[in-house]
Design an enzyme around this catalytic site. Structure first.
Site, PDB file in Angstrom:
ATOM      1  N   ARG A 189      42.309  49.869  33.276  1.00  0.00           N
ATOM      2  CA  ARG A 189      41.754  51.155  32.840  1.00  0.00           C
ATOM      3  C   ARG A 189      42.484  52.328  33.484  1.00  0.00           C
ATOM      4  O   ARG A 189      42.560  53.417  32.889  1.00  0.00           O
ATOM      5  CB  ARG A 189      40.264  51.198  33.175  1.00  0.00           C
ATOM      6  CG  ARG A 189      39.584  52.468  32.728  1.00  0.00           C
ATOM      7  CD  ARG A 189      38.079  52.387  32.708  1.00  0.00           C
ATOM      8  NE  ARG A 189      37.457  52.223  34.015  1.00  0.00           N
ATOM      9  CZ  ARG A 189      36.181  52.506  34.269  1.00  0.00           C
ATOM     10  NH1 ARG A 189      35.398  52.973  33.303  1.00  0.00           N
ATOM     11  NH2 ARG A 189      35.664  52.319  35.472  1.00  0.00           N
ATOM     12  N   THR A 216      35.003  57.216  29.517  1.00  0.00           N
ATOM     13  CA  THR A 216      35.333  55.807  29.343  1.00  0.00           C
ATOM     14  C   THR A 216      34.144  55.008  29.856  1.00  0.00           C
ATOM     15  O   THR A 216      33.634  55.259  30.953  1.00  0.00           O
ATOM     16  CB  THR A 216      36.634  55.426  30.087  1.00  0.00           C
ATOM     17  OG1 THR A 216      36.837  54.015  30.013  1.00  0.00           O
ATOM     18  CG2 THR A 216      36.602  55.847  31.543  1.00  0.00           C
ATOM     19  N   SER A 217      33.670  54.079  29.034  1.00  0.00           N
ATOM     20  CA  SER A 217      32.435  53.364  29.334  1.00  0.00           C
ATOM     21  C   SER A 217      32.600  52.370  30.470  1.00  0.00           C
ATOM     22  O   SER A 217      33.726  52.075  30.915  1.00  0.00           O
ATOM     23  CB  SER A 217      31.947  52.622  28.084  1.00  0.00           C
ATOM     24  OG  SER A 217      31.674  53.517  27.036  1.00  0.00           O
ATOM     25  N   MET A 218      31.468  51.837  30.945  1.00  0.00           N
ATOM     26  CA  MET A 218      31.509  50.759  31.930  1.00  0.00           C
ATOM     27  C   MET A 218      32.367  49.618  31.385  1.00  0.00           C
ATOM     28  O   MET A 218      32.180  49.184  30.242  1.00  0.00           O
ATOM     29  CB  MET A 218      30.102  50.229  32.204  1.00  0.00           C
ATOM     30  CG  MET A 218      29.160  51.209  32.847  1.00  0.00           C
ATOM     31  SD  MET A 218      27.468  50.566  32.956  1.00  0.00           S
ATOM     32  CE  MET A 218      27.737  49.156  34.044  1.00  0.00           C
TER      33      MET A 218
END
Length: 377
Positions: A32, A94-96
């Protein structure tokens, strides 16, 4: 969500969240951190607060947040915000990673399938899709020009070149249709008609869906049929930023001077927390209503209900230890009666959570169902 034995989630060295076997190579190859800007805001789900982290000033902390299983805000206030302190409303993130992995697995992808992603964000999710399916099979749409440009640049630096489009996702992207899968990274209050039209029969639409009753969503997986409809179950509770064109526009208070009705209720207020089951179920049945919980210094709490379609409101104040609670309501819609009918239905149905609910979308709109599409709620 139950996974087939060959797709069971497994942890990996250096990863703090589980990933299905089919997706492990993508997550191992595409960190990420490659897609995050220098300034990020690490979000604490427990407190709801976000703290700024600048890579130039605290690279170890920045990298730790990038690798952690937490959401990270990357934009506030549709890009109008400036400075390091958090803005007013988070509008891109940005999601988990654990949720990203769960949603990708829920797509049930096979080699050669073509995917339309709605909401490019940082570009990380598009890179994971491109790693598994190939650049040519992935199209991603982002409405914010600055966010889209940053994602395109990050994807290029990471070695991925899916089709990146800056456009309104509500219109889909007809140039690449039909798609085998459409997935959304923002919350919806209506499923765009274009998405169903641009998905091949038998294809899937995966999206966070909810109602204006609360900010909560639940992940729904719809199977598109050849007759222009789509239907499927809810999978898990989630909460996402909402599609810009479907954000809640809170109603103005009704004009003063009208008649206010007073009475009492013996209803017991169910929990209304972020992932509690009642708010989602209530919103699916109690259409065009938004709620708010007002806490009082003495421990009492008032449930406010507002109509989104006509001037009307109700307010019920609950105090622990009391059997009867005062209710006031105003306007042409008897919101409290509607609420009590919904509460009675929910309790008689066994207080269902998301796993028993589903959604069917037709050209005329949508309806939710309990346990089976033939049992609308």
């Amino acid at each position: 969500m139950t996974l087939a034995p060959e797709q069971e989630d497994r942890p990996a060295p250096g990863r703090s969240f589980p990933v299905a076997d089919a997706w492990a190579p993508a997550f191992d190859a595409v960190p990420r951190s490659l897609f995050l800007p220098d300034l990020i805001w690490a979000h604490d789900m427990a407190t709801g607060k976000s703290r700024p982290l600048a890579r130039t000033g605290d690279e170890p902390g920045w990298l730790a947040a990038a690798a952690a299983d937490i959401p990270i805000v990357t934009q506030w206030d549709d890009g109008e915000h400036q400075g390091a302190e958090p803005g007013t409303v988070p509008t891109s993130s940005t999601s988990m990673p654990s949720l990203v992995a769960s949603m990708l697995d829920a797509l049930r992808l096979e080699p050669g399938m073509r995917v339309l992603e709605q909401g490019t964000g940082t570009g990380w999710n598009a890179a994971l899709l491109a790693h598994r399916l190939g650049d040519a099979n992935v199209t991603t749409v982002e409405i914010d020009a600055a966010v889209s440009a940053q994602a395109r640049a990050a994807l290029k630096r990471a070695g991925y070149r899916p089709t990146v489009v800056c456009a309104d996702g509500a219109l889909g992207w007809r140039d690449g249709a039909p798609y085998d899968r459409i997935t959304a990274t923002y919350g919806l209050r209506e499923i765009p008609r274009a998405w169903i039209e641009q998905t091949r029969p038998g294809g899937l639409i995966l999206a966070p869906f909810g109602t204006h009753y609360s900010n909560a969503d639940a992940l729904v997986r719809l199977t598109v049929t050849g007759d222009g409809t789509a239907s499927g179950p809810f999978l898990q509770p989630v909460e996402f930023m909402k599609m810009r064109s479907q954000r809640l526009r809170r109603p103005q208070n009704p004009p003063s001077g009208g008649t206010v009705a007073d009475h009492t209720t013996t209803a017991v207020l169910p929990p209304h927390g972020r992932f509690d089951p009642f708010p989602l179920a209530a919103g699916l049945r109690l259409r065009d209503v938004v709620h708010a919980i007002q806490p009082h210094d003495d421990g009492a709490r008032t449930l406010w209900l507002y109509s989104l379609t006509t001037p009307a409101w109700s307010a019920a104040t609950f105090r622990d230890g009391e059997d009867a609670h005062p209710v006031r309501q105003y306007g042409g819609r008897r919101l409290w009666e509607d609420f009590e009918q919904t509460l009675t239905w929910w309790r008689q149905a066994g207080e269902p959570g998301v796993e028993r609910l589903g959604l069917t979308v037709t050209p005329d709109g949508w309806h939710a169902w309990l346990d089976h599409p033939a049992q609308p709620i």
